[in-house]
Enzyme design. Structure first.
Site, PDB file in Angstrom:
ATOM      1  N   ILE A  39       0.799   8.795  -0.359  1.00 51.87           N
ATOM      2  CA  ILE A  39       0.263   7.674   0.412  1.00 51.87           C
ATOM      3  C   ILE A  39       0.171   6.419  -0.445  1.00 51.87           C
ATOM      4  CG2 ILE A  39      -1.808   6.791   1.568  1.00 51.87           C
ATOM      5  CD1 ILE A  39      -0.214   8.689   3.297  1.00 51.87           C
ATOM      6  N   CYS A  40      -0.372   6.545  -1.649  1.00 53.36           N
ATOM      7  CA  CYS A  40      -0.601   5.373  -2.502  1.00 53.36           C
ATOM      8  C   CYS A  40       0.659   4.541  -2.659  1.00 53.36           C
ATOM      9  CB  CYS A  40      -1.104   5.807  -3.874  1.00 53.36           C
ATOM     10  SG  CYS A  40      -1.246   4.440  -5.045  1.00 53.36           S
ATOM     11  N   VAL A 267     -12.758   2.979   8.459  1.00 53.27           N
ATOM     12  CA  VAL A 267     -14.085   3.569   8.252  1.00 53.27           C
ATOM     13  C   VAL A 267     -14.045   4.736   7.274  1.00 53.27           C
ATOM     14  CG1 VAL A 267     -15.047   2.831  10.455  1.00 53.27           C
ATOM     15  CG2 VAL A 267     -13.765   4.979  10.341  1.00 53.27           C
ATOM     16  N   HIS A 441      -8.919 -19.140 -25.341  1.00 51.32           N
ATOM     17  CA  HIS A 441      -9.265 -20.263 -24.454  1.00 51.32           C
ATOM     18  C   HIS A 441      -8.011 -21.087 -24.166  1.00 51.32           C
ATOM     19  CE1 HIS A 441     -11.571 -23.603 -22.787  1.00 51.32           C
ATOM     20  NE2 HIS A 441     -10.817 -24.416 -23.508  1.00 51.32           N
TER      21      HIS A 441
END
Length: 462
Positions: A39-40, A267, A441
């Protein structure tokens, strides 16, 4: 043919376990009734991320003027988006075929059923049954979309995640029932391409497993994007007899009827345990899950289970980790049991959500005295430059020893940032060590350092 290991299911638990077992010298066969990758890879993680990227690119084009670029009238083509998504999934599935050949793993096509005596029975597409003998059986059958009694999926008007991935026509309106990862990812996708989306969530907050601060921020972001959010609410009934769906939603103020073209039921999931022979072998289950020990052995020697069909977070990376631990134990190695409190959770809507460890409330409930630091992306130069200043990084430390108890992030690319915290927790890193770790940074990841500094009243850029 006799095998050292037969794996039933080729999802991210099954295929990873098979490859690791082969590396450890085992003769391995994998039983799969559908596409390799489970499925994944075929109907979950990978194709949904392709759809979400299409939605993100579309959003970029709509806001191109914000970046000094003029694009006239961009349009979303859901058929083309779905086609790209399916192509990505197909390519990845072929990759698993290559890995099986490379590792000399046999792909046994068909539906697998466990039998007593370490036997696996496989029924092929032609209806013929073949029996295979093995020293060990690993059950990795995964799960499917859970159906509520009053929300039966018909595949047309009331759909699950599989249908949501391949709609050939964009709905004008959609009600998404449930706001876990599947629900909010599809809500974001359809809202981004122009569908009117309403989310109905039974719990007080959307993404209810997340830290409350994250849930509230995501709700603000979704409302800003034009979605309607109904928390503390439940779908009582759906009338599909007309052209549209009439969804009856029970709220704190009473019942409300919403009209929508499509209702997406998100759900939760349920394990695929039916018809795989568990009762015949005597394998114990509880509340729809196979019972296993720390190394995934069932109550019957030689039979193991991993992934969504056992207890624990239903996540691809959890299944993969479980599979590796399981086969290493079978091979006589000494792997550590999995620490389920150091599993990262990622949700790929926009803004993204990522978390690991304790939420602030859970840490308080566990009796910890806390130091909590938060750094907003509105103060991040990189986030500002990218036009992605929504969200924050929140870190939670034990005030006594400086232990990093949890981290919660919402913003652009935070699913790529969370691994730093997972590694830090694995290495038992303290808050002061994170503060003194020089971050590059400008980057979004600086926010981890800044949030840690904020917890200890050392933050520079706030």
């Amino acid at each position: 043919m006799n095998y050292d290991l037969i794996v039933i299911g080729s999802g991210p638990g099954g295929y990873v376990a098979a490859i690791r077992a082969s590396q450890l010298g085992m003769k391995v066969g994998v039983v799969e009734k559908a596409e390799l990758g489970g499925i994944c890879l075929n109907w979950g993680c990978i194709p949904t991320k392709a759809l979400l990227k299409s939605a993100q690119v579309f959003e970029y084009t709509k806001h191109a003027a914000d970046y000094g670029i003029t694009i006239a009238n961009p349009k979303a083509d859901i058929k083309a988006m779905v086609q790209r998504s399916r192509g990505v999934a197909e390519g990845m599935s072929k990759g698993i075929q290559f890995l099986f050949k490379k590792n000399k793993i046999d792909h046994i096509q068909g539906f697998g059923k466990v039998k007593a005596g370490k036997v696996v029975e496989v029924k092929g597409e032609d209806g013929k049954t073949t029996t295979y003998k093995t020293n060990n059986v690993l059950i990795a059958v995964g799960a499917r979309s859970r159906e509520l009694p009053n929300l039966k999926q018909d595949g047309k008007k009331i759909i699950g995640y599989r249908e949501a991935m391949v709609l050939d026509k964009q709905p004008k309106s959609m009600v998404v029932v449930g706001s876990g990862a599947i629900g909010v990812e599809f809500a974001y996708f359809y809202n981004a391409i122009g569908t009117e989306v309403t989310i109905v969530e039974y719990m007080p907050n959307i993404v209810p497993v997340e830290d409350v601060d994250v849930s509230k921020q995501l709700e603000r972001s979704f409302k800003k994007a034009g979605m309607k959010i109904m928390t503390g609410s439940s779908v009582e009934a759906v009338d599909t007899s007309g052209k549209t769906c009439k969804v009856t939603v029970k709220t704190k103020k009473g019942e409300e009827v919403i009209e929508a073209d499509i209702v997406l039921s998100a759900v939760g999931i349920q394990a695929n345990l039916e018809g795989i022979g568990l009762e015949d072998v005597g394998i114990a289950t509880d509340k729809g899950k196979i019972l296993v020990n720390d190394f995934y052995q069932t109550n019957i020697p030689g039979y193991y289970a991993i992934g969504d069909c056992v207890k624990g977070q239903a996540l691809a990376h959890v299944a993969s980790a479980e599979g590796i631990i399981c086969v290493e134990k079978i091979a006589g190695q000494n792997p550590e049991p999995l620490d389920y409190n150091n599993i990262p959770g990622c949700t790929y809507c926009s803004p993204e959500v990522a978390s690991v460890g304790y939420t602030e409330q859970a840490a308080k409930d566990a009796g910890y005295e806390l130091k909590v630091g938060k750094f907003p992306f509105s103060a991040s130069g990189k986030a500002k430059a990218a036009g992605a200043s929504d969200g924050f990084v929140k870190v939670i430390f034990d005030a006594k020893y400086g232990e990093l108890l949890g981290a919660h992030m919402i913003g652009a690319n935070v699913t790529e940032m969370i691994a730093e915290v997972v590694a830090a927790r694995k290495l038992e890193t303290t808050g002061h060590e994170i503060i003194k770790t020089v971050h590059p940074h400008p980057t979004m990841s600086e926010a981890v350092m800044e949030a840690a500094a904020a917890a200890y009243d050392e933050v520079i850029h706030l």
